[in-house]
Motif scaffolding. Structure first.
Motif, short mmCIF file in Angstrom:
data_model
loop_
_atom_site.label_atom_id
_atom_site.label_comp_id
_atom_site.label_asym_id
_atom_site.label_seq_id
_atom_site.Cartn_x
_atom_site.Cartn_y
_atom_site.Cartn_z
N ASN A 106 -70.61 -12.41 -59.87
CA ASN A 106 -71.12 -11.00 -59.75
C ASN A 106 -69.99 -10.21 -60.59
O ASN A 106 -69.00 -10.00 -60.06
CB ASN A 106 -71.26 -10.49 -58.64
CG ASN A 106 -71.99 -9.20 -58.08
OD1 ASN A 106 -71.41 -8.22 -59.08
ND2 ASN A 106 -72.94 -8.89 -57.56
N PRO A 107 -70.48 -9.52 -61.65
CA PRO A 107 -69.29 -8.64 -62.14
C PRO A 107 -68.72 -7.48 -61.49
O PRO A 107 -67.60 -6.94 -61.64
CB PRO A 107 -70.03 -8.03 -63.45
CG PRO A 107 -71.54 -8.26 -63.22
CD PRO A 107 -71.63 -9.38 -62.25
N VAL A 108 -69.45 -7.15 -60.16
CA VAL A 108 -69.12 -5.96 -59.58
C VAL A 108 -68.58 -6.54 -58.27
O VAL A 108 -67.20 -6.27 -57.88
CB VAL A 108 -70.18 -5.05 -59.29
CG1 VAL A 108 -69.85 -3.91 -58.30
CG2 VAL A 108 -70.72 -4.53 -60.64
N THR A 131 -76.71 -13.40 -68.76
CA THR A 131 -75.77 -12.38 -67.81
C THR A 131 -76.19 -12.51 -66.50
O THR A 131 -77.30 -13.02 -66.10
CB THR A 131 -76.28 -10.95 -68.27
OG1 THR A 131 -77.75 -10.82 -68.09
CG2 THR A 131 -75.77 -10.60 -69.70
N TYR A 132 -75.58 -12.10 -65.48
CA TYR A 132 -75.74 -12.16 -64.13
C TYR A 132 -76.81 -11.32 -63.86
O TYR A 132 -77.87 -11.47 -63.05
CB TYR A 132 -74.32 -11.75 -63.39
CG TYR A 132 -74.69 -11.51 -61.71
CD1 TYR A 132 -74.48 -12.64 -61.19
CD2 TYR A 132 -74.94 -10.43 -61.27
CE1 TYR A 132 -74.78 -12.62 -59.44
CE2 TYR A 132 -75.14 -10.28 -59.89
CZ TYR A 132 -75.05 -11.55 -59.16
OH TYR A 132 -75.41 -11.30 -57.80
N LEU A 133 -76.88 -10.07 -64.59
CA LEU A 133 -78.05 -9.23 -64.36
C LEU A 133 -79.19 -9.91 -64.55
O LEU A 133 -80.29 -9.57 -63.83
CB LEU A 133 -77.80 -8.04 -65.47
CG LEU A 133 -79.00 -6.84 -65.65
CD1 LEU A 133 -79.35 -6.28 -64.27
CD2 LEU A 133 -78.53 -5.91 -66.74
N TRP A 166 -73.86 -7.79 -51.64
CA TRP A 166 -73.66 -6.51 -52.18
C TRP A 166 -74.96 -5.71 -52.39
O TRP A 166 -74.89 -4.57 -52.37
CB TRP A 166 -73.00 -6.75 -53.62
CG TRP A 166 -74.19 -7.44 -54.54
CD1 TRP A 166 -74.76 -8.79 -54.45
CD2 TRP A 166 -74.77 -6.88 -55.68
NE1 TRP A 166 -75.85 -8.95 -55.48
CE2 TRP A 166 -75.76 -7.68 -56.06
CE3 TRP A 166 -74.66 -5.70 -56.19
CZ2 TRP A 166 -76.51 -7.54 -57.11
CZ3 TRP A 166 -75.53 -5.28 -57.32
CH2 TRP A 166 -76.26 -6.23 -57.67
N LEU A 196 -74.84 -2.82 -62.25
CA LEU A 196 -73.97 -3.83 -62.91
C LEU A 196 -73.89 -3.44 -64.17
O LEU A 196 -73.71 -4.37 -64.99
CB LEU A 196 -74.95 -5.12 -62.84
CG LEU A 196 -75.26 -5.56 -61.50
CD1 LEU A 196 -76.30 -7.04 -61.44
CD2 LEU A 196 -74.04 -6.46 -60.83
N ALA A 199 -71.38 -2.39 -65.55
CA ALA A 199 -70.18 -3.05 -66.14
C ALA A 199 -70.28 -4.25 -66.91
O ALA A 199 -69.46 -4.65 -67.83
CB ALA A 199 -69.08 -3.23 -64.88
N GLU A 200 -71.07 -5.04 -66.54
CA GLU A 200 -71.49 -6.37 -67.39
C GLU A 200 -72.02 -6.21 -68.79
O GLU A 200 -71.93 -6.88 -69.48
CB GLU A 200 -72.53 -7.34 -66.42
CG GLU A 200 -72.56 -8.77 -66.96
CD GLU A 200 -73.43 -9.42 -66.19
OE1 GLU A 200 -74.42 -8.90 -65.74
OE2 GLU A 200 -73.23 -10.64 -66.33
N VAL A 201 -72.79 -5.02 -68.86
CA VAL A 201 -73.60 -4.82 -70.07
C VAL A 201 -73.36 -3.68 -70.52
O VAL A 201 -74.12 -2.58 -70.67
CB VAL A 201 -75.08 -4.94 -69.97
CG1 VAL A 201 -75.36 -6.47 -69.70
CG2 VAL A 201 -75.36 -4.21 -68.60
#
Lengths: 358, 375
Positions: free
Chosen positions: A46-48, A205-207, A319, B278, B280-282
């Motif tokens: 998770n990038p956050v 992507t995680y998204l 999260w 999210l 930050a990822e994209v």
């Protein structure tokens, strides 16, 4: 409606052992050195943040492992009477027998800790973890814990290489239904041998991966309906706990449509597929679900008759936590009563608490 | 491009013409026997067409999934959609369709990229020679340039080859390719389509290579048929948005054919909410995901979802900004053919109906406002 009847029930939060290795000590000797995939491990980070910042523990324990924190942040802050605990497993481990051993260890741990020493107020309820791909062991595990007053449902991973309507799983669902236990399906968000989380492989992507995880529940749900599972087990309820009720609802219309032209193939399916939802299916509401506009949010639920099917959950300590007050602000008064607590109370047989008595 | 053919159509307007009111965005002609297609394929690949193809469900065996009355009597192959006269009569005359966007009937891709390219190339030559020329004296057929997505250089070459043909109005691929279409390996193909002003249509695949579930195979025909396309389209759509394809190619239009539409609104809501946390990822995305989808994605109607309360569908269309993103399709000659007279719920009203039945497709594919009456 009295205030007591409106008490919140958190239908899905995730207690975690203090240290990732804690469960290894509870495994049979031959598995103690087993390397278990870490919780929320897998392909993507998770990038956050995987966990709520406030769920982090000062002493180095995993988020969600501290009873005082969970009590404060789930029961007190959400003003919840009860929290239904769903410990996550670690995905489909290569050897199903290790998965079975981990299930047993998790259930023993939950019974001793969160349903035992941490549960003096009797406000936690638990889930019996089983591995459906080891049906004989799963049935035995259900029998082992079904009479324990703290366990109120059976928990299985969303991840599977076979959709859950397959006849190989029927004994597991039958054991749950016979005991009056709903079956909750929740993603382990972990590695293991399950493979990609979308129909077209690994997203970049995680998204994308995170967004689509919940949607996989549709295939299990349609499969359960197509195989006639709910016809065979009229007491069975499935709880899909990864969110996505809005996406699933729009696609169930399509499943209905194809069933109308294709029902000759499945003559045992007596109802329109969506007709099974109210009696047999519950969806846990997630932070990403539904219309962004509050009026539209409540209207979608109303227009599609989803009110009896939805359960509030905090999803603590992850999260993507959903605050009860935030959900309350999106719902009509009637929806608040049922979705924030009433539906879960009926499903899990929870008493109405005299509020302020403790 | 299409202008030439439209000008030809307009020239006849002087004699006698009628307004265009009905466009079908998804109908499937078939070759009359394998030889008709194989003549356009190098000999080394002919053996691939020998593989018998079947659907592993009891239900689809009935008439090969086609309308019973659409099966021609005059061809050895006997495949529905192969008789040009029957096709014309049932779709143009009986259903009253003014223009038809044709998509080749067979829908699986070939795993080997060179063989896939040879087959796509043959399909395009066949479609041009037979359906866009020989059978198109009325000028009411438009074609789709079929592309081998795992062979980007061949796909771009195929686009170059046909982009100036007056009757090819879009690029097209089946939806079973993995990974999903936002992967950068596909980007030259989408860029080429966008630069040539061609919308890109995705159509569901057929057995044996179909879009799977994420948790195991489909057991029954209705499970597969209801979920495979929309769930795979969900992956393509999320992939195209999240990986910045729509950001980099703002003029690209993608048409999701035969997969329904209302799920895309739920997807857009989820993507927006999740993106908000999210981002930050994209970092490439400058708009919310739903804004790209609204700007650049369209849907064909058949088979649209049918909620018990038809207002629910109209509401979703309004909320997703979908009134001008949905185009009528019959899916002729398949069993689940939608009749234009009964396909849309009455709740839609006349304006929305006109938009869906004709106007959106007319604008997207550059079709004329009137057409000549058949001589």
């Amino acid at each position: 409606v009295t205030p007591a009847a409106e008490g919140v029930v958190d239908a899905c939060c995730h207690p975690i052992p203090v240290h990732a290795g804690d469960l290894n000590a509870r495994l049979p000797r031959q598995y103690r050195d087993q390397r278990l995939p870490p919780p929320l491990g897998g392909v993507w980070a998770n990038p956050v943040n995987d966990y709520l910042p406030e769920a982090r523990q000062a002493e180095g324990g995993l988020p969600g492992s501290d009873p005082a924190n969970l009590y404060e942040q789930v029961l007190v802050r959400q003003d919840a009477d009860f929290a239904v605990l769903v410990p996550l497993a670690r995905g489909l481990l290569a050897d199903p027998q290790v998965g079975v051993a981990l299930d047993r260890a998790t259930n023993e741990w939950l019974a001793e800790t969160w349903l035992g020493e941490h549960n003096r107020q009797d406000r936690y309820r638990g889930s019996i973890r089983v591995s459906p791909r080891a049906p004989i062991d799963a049935v035995a595990e259900i029998a082992r814990w079904a009479d324990h007053p703290g366990f109120v449902q059976v928990a299985v991973p969303l991840e599977s290489n076979v959709t859950y309507g397959d006849p190989m799983f029927l004994p597991v669902w039958e054991a749950a239904a016979d005991r009056g236990l709903p079956v909750v399906v929740h993603s382990d968000h972990a590695g293991g041998v399950h493979g990609a989380p979308t129909p077209l492989g690994y997203p970049l992507t995680y998204l994308e991966a995170y967004t689509q995880t919940a949607f996989a529940a549709l295939a299990h749900l349609a499969s359960l309906i197509a195989h006639g599972t709910f016809e065979r087990l009229p007491r069975l309820t499935f709880v899909f706990a990864d969110g996505g009720f809005d996406y699933l609802q729009t696609l169930i219309w399509r499943v209905d449509k194809d069933w109308r032209s294709g029902r000759a193939e499945v003559p045992w399916v007596d109802r329109t597929p969506s007709g099974y939802l109210a009696d047999h299916v519950r969806f846990v509401v997630h932070a990403g679900d539904g219309e962004g506009d509050p009026e539209a949010y409540a209207e979608f639920i109303e227009l599609n008759g989803l009110e009896p099917c939805l359960l509030y959950a905090s999803n603590y300590p992850h999260w993507d936590h959903l605050d009860a007050a935030q959900l309350r602000s999106m719902l009509t008064p009637a929806q608040r009563t049922s979705i924030l607590g009433g539906n879960a109370r009926v499903l899990y047989g929870l008493p109405v608490m005299q509020r302020g008595a403790t | 491009m299409a202008v030439t053919l439209n000008e030809a159509t307009r020239q006849t307007e002087a004699t006698e013409s009628v307004p265009v009111t009905l466009v079908d965005c998804d109908a499937h002609p078939a070759p009359a026997g394998k030889e008709e297609l194989l003549q356009f394929m190098p000999k080394r690949w002919h053996y691939l067409e020998k593989a018998p193809v079947g659907v592993p469900y009891r239900l689809d065996v009935v008439n090969d999934g086609a309308r019973v009355d659409a099966r021609p009597k005059d061809f050895a192959l006997g495949m529905a959609g192969a008789d040009p006269e029957l096709f014309r009569r049932q779709l143009l005359e009986q259903a009253g369709v003014d223009f038809v966007v044709l998509i080749y009937h067979t829908s699986q891709n070939i795993p080997a990229p060179d063989a896939d390219a040879a087959r796509c190339s043959a399909i395009n030559e066949w479609m041009a020679a037979y359906w866009l020329e020989r059978y198109n004296d009325h000028g009411r057929y438009r074609g789709s340039i079929r592309l081998p997505m795992h062979n980007p250089s061949a796909a771009v070459a195929e686009l170059d080859r046909w982009a100036d043909h007056p009757a090819f109005v879009q690029a097209m691929a089946v939806g079973s390719y993995s990974p999903a279409f936002g992967h950068p390996a596909y980007e030259p193909i989408f860029r080429a389509a966008s630069e040539r002003g061609l919308p890109f249509a995705i159509h569901p695949a057929n057995w044996p290579i179909v879009e799977p579930s994420a948790v195991g195979p489909w057991t029954y025909f209705f499970e597969w048929h209801s979920q495979a396309a929309p769930t795979a389209y969900t992956s393509h759509m999320a992939s195209m948005v999240c990986n910045g394809l729509f950001e980099r190619l703002p003029d690209l239009k993608v048409v999701f054919v035969e997969g329904g539409l209302s799920w895309s609104h739920a997807l857009a809501n989820h993507l927006d909410r999740n993106w908000a946390r999210l981002k930050a990822e994209v970092p490439a995305l400058t708009l919310a995901p739903s804004e790209y989808l609204r700007r650049q994605t369209l849907f064909s109607t058949q088979p649209a979802e049918e909620p018990p309360n038809p207002d629910a569908l109209v509401q979703i269309l309004d909320r997703m900004g979908g009134r001008d993103r949905v185009m009528f399709a019959t899916d002729y000659p398949h069993f689940d053919y939608d009749d234009p007279r009964t396909a849309l719920p009455r709740a839609m009203g006349d304006d929305l109906r006109r938009q869906i039945m004709c106007e959106t497709a007319r604008a997207l594919y550059g079709l004329p406002r009137t057409r000549a009456v058949a001589a």
